[in-house]
Every structure is written in structure tokens, then in C-alpha cells.
Write an enzyme that holds these catalytic residues in place. Structure first.
Site, short mmCIF file in Angstrom:
data_model
loop_
_atom_site.label_atom_id
_atom_site.label_comp_id
_atom_site.label_asym_id
_atom_site.label_seq_id
_atom_site.Cartn_x
_atom_site.Cartn_y
_atom_site.Cartn_z
N HIS A 102 12.46 1.38 -17.70
CA HIS A 102 10.85 1.41 -17.76
C HIS A 102 10.83 2.91 -18.52
O HIS A 102 11.63 3.80 -18.39
CB HIS A 102 10.21 1.77 -16.51
CG HIS A 102 10.54 0.75 -15.57
ND1 HIS A 102 11.43 0.44 -14.81
CD2 HIS A 102 9.53 -0.46 -15.13
CE1 HIS A 102 11.35 -0.65 -13.87
NE2 HIS A 102 10.03 -1.05 -14.05
N ASP A 105 11.49 5.77 -16.24
CA ASP A 105 12.88 5.86 -15.83
C ASP A 105 13.52 6.90 -16.89
O ASP A 105 14.52 7.49 -16.45
CB ASP A 105 13.81 4.56 -15.85
CG ASP A 105 13.06 3.44 -15.19
OD1 ASP A 105 12.44 3.82 -13.95
OD2 ASP A 105 13.53 2.37 -15.63
N GLU A 233 7.00 -11.16 -16.39
CA GLU A 233 7.87 -11.57 -15.12
C GLU A 233 7.13 -11.82 -13.88
O GLU A 233 6.42 -11.07 -13.40
CB GLU A 233 8.75 -10.17 -15.18
CG GLU A 233 9.67 -10.30 -13.67
CD GLU A 233 10.46 -8.96 -13.61
OE1 GLU A 233 10.92 -8.51 -14.71
OE2 GLU A 233 10.71 -8.77 -12.53
N GLU A 269 13.10 -13.98 -12.22
CA GLU A 269 13.84 -13.16 -11.22
C GLU A 269 14.07 -13.92 -10.06
O GLU A 269 13.16 -14.47 -9.57
CB GLU A 269 13.20 -11.79 -10.96
CG GLU A 269 14.03 -11.02 -9.91
CD GLU A 269 13.29 -9.39 -9.80
OE1 GLU A 269 13.02 -9.01 -11.01
OE2 GLU A 269 13.59 -9.14 -8.52
N HIS A 272 12.11 -13.01 -6.81
CA HIS A 272 10.58 -13.31 -6.99
C HIS A 272 10.48 -14.64 -6.86
O HIS A 272 9.35 -15.32 -6.32
CB HIS A 272 10.42 -13.01 -8.40
CG HIS A 272 10.34 -11.46 -8.61
ND1 HIS A 272 10.08 -10.79 -9.72
CD2 HIS A 272 10.81 -10.59 -7.91
CE1 HIS A 272 10.41 -9.42 -9.62
NE2 HIS A 272 10.73 -9.20 -8.60
N ASP A 308 11.57 -8.32 -1.49
CA ASP A 308 12.48 -8.04 -2.60
C ASP A 308 13.63 -7.16 -2.36
O ASP A 308 13.71 -6.27 -2.85
CB ASP A 308 11.25 -7.66 -3.86
CG ASP A 308 11.79 -7.94 -5.30
OD1 ASP A 308 12.76 -8.55 -5.45
OD2 ASP A 308 11.71 -7.51 -6.17
C1 XLS Z 1 10.08 -5.60 -9.57
C2 XLS Z 1 10.50 -6.03 -10.72
C3 XLS Z 1 10.59 -4.87 -11.75
C4 XLS Z 1 10.66 -5.50 -13.06
C5 XLS Z 1 10.55 -4.47 -14.19
O1 XLS Z 1 9.93 -6.22 -8.41
O2 XLS Z 1 11.62 -6.92 -10.47
O3 XLS Z 1 11.87 -4.21 -11.41
O4 XLS Z 1 11.54 -6.22 -13.35
O5 XLS Z 1 9.23 -3.75 -13.98
NI NI Z 2 12.59 -7.73 -12.08
NI NI Z 3 12.06 -7.50 -8.42
#
Ligand code: XLS
Ligand code: NI
Ligand code: NI
Length: 437
Positions: A102, A105, A233, A269, A272, A308
Site C-alpha cells: 500500500h 506501507d 478484491e 483472497e 475473504h 480475517d
Molecule cells: C484486507 C485485505 C487487504 C488487501 C489490500 O482484508 O486483504 O490486505 O489485500 O488492501
Molecule cells: Ni488481501
Molecule cells: Ni484480508
């Protein structure tokens, strides 16, 4: 340059399945051919900057537990410089070909927006130099539109246009930074794009704002010639109660509704998908059959916890099912497998970052090998083909070709009567799957 991982003096070696060394790969052998490609080309592993280098081990109940040497610095910018050094040293020693970040980061937020942009530019220059020195590449960049208090009520979906504008300006620079670093994708995870209560929320308007935001991003990418793949995502909840990008199916229908379908793919993901009440392979498949599986955030949740947890993958069977989807769509490139995962709070040491990544990489390598063999042997494909064979010819084919109606179908039933019952053979197939894993 400072050395942050002195305990690891050379690149992590491949020692094969007989090895008991936790600092060696047992299955991930980067140059080994699997079908037409090497393991490294299939798997395209990436290290997540935020978890691996920025996470402190802090949780809602307690203080940071990770005392990383790279955060011991006089100023936030000095800390950012140490951190980027640590990141490339780690990825190089691990043998990960990619990383993801990010904007915040990589570089700290400054006192003003302009200062934040300058910080980012300086750190992008530094990262670029380290990319050139090590050959490590950027899988994707993204913008953190959820950490700062200004985004408490969302970014693009914020009820205040001023916040929308701030977010758009931030994304403009994050896309430019990704382009500058040769990033092959750019991710939009809808951090706080969702809501807590409809008592204060106009859901339709918020979704229209989000669509406008994405259109502006598409236009900007075109304007500056950024050719990386845009990815959304999905996530169903956390931090908001109802995230708009709930799951793959929800995002696909949003993209179709707002004329964005051609410009985006999905970054799926594992954790998720399971939060949405799906399996990992379910959401991968929904994306893939729509031609939209672009990249993967490789992690795993805890089946006993409802959030998560972002753990490193440890289940070769789950990774086999995931790699079956990837191999069937002929690969994940230009996406990759990004370890959006962190060691547990009690895994204090820098060396734990190595154990975690090595274990995750080996687990996916096992999944790749098993999935490849399952496809080679045709064991599942043959079964599925046979299961649907009644549509391949004769009356079934004429249904699918649109040559039958409810009336003609009724005639068929009047003549043929009841169908025979055919077992789905689930347990047999599970046993076949596990014989490959
Ligand atoms: C949070 C997300 C995040 C994304 C990037 O749950 O997974 O880490 O991958 O912003
Ligand atoms: Ni992620
Ligand atoms: Ni995540």
C-alpha cells in the site's frame, strides 16, 4: 546497507521432501518444470509489505510484540528506508520473485497531502533502485484508504465529497507509483466501502459514487499509459458490517451494472471467501468461469474464528483445489500468489517470518504438483464429463441448442417416464483427491 536477517546467510535452499530442515523448501523447487512451466512461473509468489514488514503484533487487547530492528529509527522517513531495505533483503533471501504494497506501507503520511506525495516519491525511487539490484518485481500496488481517520465513513463511498476527492487524489499517486515501479497489477480492496447502519446510509448513491471512482481510475490509467491489470478484491465484512464488494459474484454483477466489466479482474483472497460463507475454490471458480480470476491473496482463515485471521496456508488439499482452478484457466499471470498473511502475535522473531513463508510456499507447491497430476490423469475431468454426458448428444444436446420447448420436453417425459438415479460419488472422489495430495 544494514543487515536485518543475519541468521539467514544464503538463499533458502530446496532440499526435497525428505528434509527435516524448517529453513529449507521440501516441495518448492523454483526451476522444476511442472508441465510447460517452472514452479516459479506457475506460482508467482509475492510477499505482502504490510503484514511482513509493518505489522507490530498489536491487537485490540495488547501492545506490539514484534520488535523489528528496522523500526528503530530517528524519523518516520528513516524508518521507511530501513524497512524497504529489510523488505528486499527478506524477499531476496526467501527467493520470492514479487512483492506488494500500500502507498502508506512504503512511505509515511506527511503533514500535508503534498508532503505525503513527496515521501512516496522518495521511497518509490529507493524501491526502484532495490528492484534493479535484486531483480525482485512489483506484483501490485494499492492505496491505503482505510487506516486514516478521514476514511472512517469510507473513501469513494464517503457521504462527504471532500473525502472522495482526497481518496481519488491519493489513488492517482498510488497508480503513478505502481507504474513507475513496473507493477503488473493494481488492486482496489474496498477498505471501508460499506456501511454500519441504513439509518444514515444511501446505499444506491454510495454504489454510484464507487462506480464513478472506478471510471475515473480507468481514465487516469489510460491517460498516463499504465498497462497493469486493475483488480478488485472482494470481502464480505470487516472493517464494515456490510462491505459492498461482498464476494466474487457480487463484484461481477456490480462491474456489469456500471459498465466496468472490461476493465477489471478479481483478486480472490482465501480468508475473504470463507468469511462470505464460501470455500476458497468456490470464489476462485466464480471468478474464473467468468474470465475474471486475475490474482490471489494466498492465506487461510481459522475455521473456529469469525474474522480475517490472515494465516499462512498450511492445508495442501485446499491449495490443490485452488491450483486446479488456476491450471484450468491456464495460469494466474500477470497476477500471482500474494501471501496476505501474518505470523501469530506470539511468533515474535524475524526468523518466524521465514518459517511462515517457507511453509506457505511449500504448501502451494504441493497443491500445484497434485493439481497438475490430477489434470494429467484426467481423474476428475473424466468423471465430470461423463456426469454431464446426457447433454453431449441426442435429446440433451437439442435442449442446450435451444431446439426444445416445455411442450416438446413434456412429450419426452410422457414417453420416457422417470429418470434412473445416478450416484454423485462424492466420497469416492474425495478419496481420489486425497490420494494425489
Ligand atoms: C484486507 C485485505 C487487504 C488487501 C489490500 O482484508 O486483504 O490486505 O489485500 O488492501
Ligand atoms: Ni488481501
Ligand atoms: Ni484480508
Amino acid at each position: 546497507m544494514n543487515e536485518f536477517f543475519p541468521d539467514i546467510q544464503q538463499a533458502i535452499p530446496f532440499e526435497g521432501p525428505e528434509s527435516k530442515n524448517p529453513l529449507a523448501f521440501k516441495y518448492y523447487n523454483p526451476q522444476q518444470m511442472v508441465g510447460q512451466q517452472t514452479m516459479q512461473e506457475h506460482l508467482r509468489f509475492s510477499v505482502a509489505y504490510w503484514h511482513t514488514f509493518k505489522a507490530s503484533g498489536m491487537d485490540p487487547f495488547g501492545a506490539p510484540t514484534f520488535e523489528r530492528p528496522w523500526i528503530k529509527a530517528e524519523t518516520p522517513m528513516e524508518q521507511a528506508e530501513y524497512t524497504v531495505g529489510a523488505a528486499f533483503e527478506f524477499a531476496r533471501k526467501l527467493g520470492a520473485p514479487f512483492y506488494c504494497f500500500h502507498d502508506r506501507d512504503l512511505a509515511p503520511e506527511g503533514a500535508t497531502f503534498a508532503e505525503s506525495c513527496q515521501n512516496l516519491e522518495k521511497m518509490v525511487a529507493k524501491a526502484k533502485q532495490l528492484q534493479d539490484e535484486t531483480g525482485i518485481k512489483l506484483l501490485w500496488g494499492t492505496a491505503n484508504l482505510f487506516g486514516h481517520p478521514r476514511y472512517a465513513h469510507g473513501a469513494a463511498t464517503n457521504p462527504d465529497a471532500h473525502v472522495f476527492a482526497y481518496a481519488a487524489s491519493q489513488v492517482k499517486h498510488a497508480i503513478a507509483a505502481t507504474k513507475e515501479l513496473g507493477g503488473v497489477n493494481y488492486v482496489f480492496w474496498g477498505g471501508r466501502e460499506g456501511y454500519e447502519t441504513l439509518l444514515n446510509t444511501d446505499m444506491k448513491r454510495e454504489q454510484e459514487q464507487m462506480a464513478r471512482f472506478f471510471h475515473m481510475a480507468v481514465d487516469y490509467a489510460k491517460q498516463i499509459g499504465f498497462e497493469g491489470q486493475f483488480l478488485i478484491e472482494p470481502k464480505p465484512k470487516e472493517p464494515t458490517k456490510h462491505q459492498y464488494d461482498f464476494d466474487a459474484a457480487t463484484v461481477l454483477s456490480f462491474l456489469r451494472a456500471y459498465d466496468l466489466f472490461d476493465h477489471f479482474k478479481l483478486n480472490i483472497e482465501a480468508n475473504h471467501a470463507t468469511l462470505a460463507g464460501h470455500t476458497f475454490e468456490h470464489d476462485l471458480t466464480v471468478a474464473s468461469i467468468n474470465g475474471k480470476l486475475g490474482s490471489i491473496d494466498a492465506n487461510i482463515g481459522d475455521p473456529l474464528l469469525g474474522w480475517d485471521t490472515d494465516q499462512f496456508p498450511t492445508d495442501p488439499a485446499i491449495c490443490t483445489l485452488a491450483m486446479l482452478v488456476v491450471l484450468k484457466q491456464e495460469g494466474i499471470a500477470p497476477g500471482g500468489l500474494n501471501f496476505d498473511a501474518k505470523p501469530r502475535r506470539g511468533s515474535f522473531d524475524e526468523i518466524d517470518l521465514f518459517y511462515a513463508h517457507i511453509s506457505g510456499m511449500d504448501t502451494f507447491a504441493r497443491g500445484l504438483l497434485a493439481a497438475h497430476q490430477i489434470i494429467e490423469d484426467g481423474v476428475l475431468d473424466n468423471f465430470i464429463e461423463e456426469r454431464y454426458s446426457s447433454y453431449a448428444e441426442g435429446f440433451g444436446k437439442s435442449i442446450i441448442d435451444g431446439q426444445e420447448s416445455f411442450d416438446s420436453i413434456e412429450q419426452f417425459i410422457l414417453q420416457q417416464g422417470d429418470p434412473a438415479y445416478k450416484s454423485g460419488r462424492q466420497e469416492m472422489l474425495e478419496s481420489i483427491l486425497h490420494s494425489y495430495v
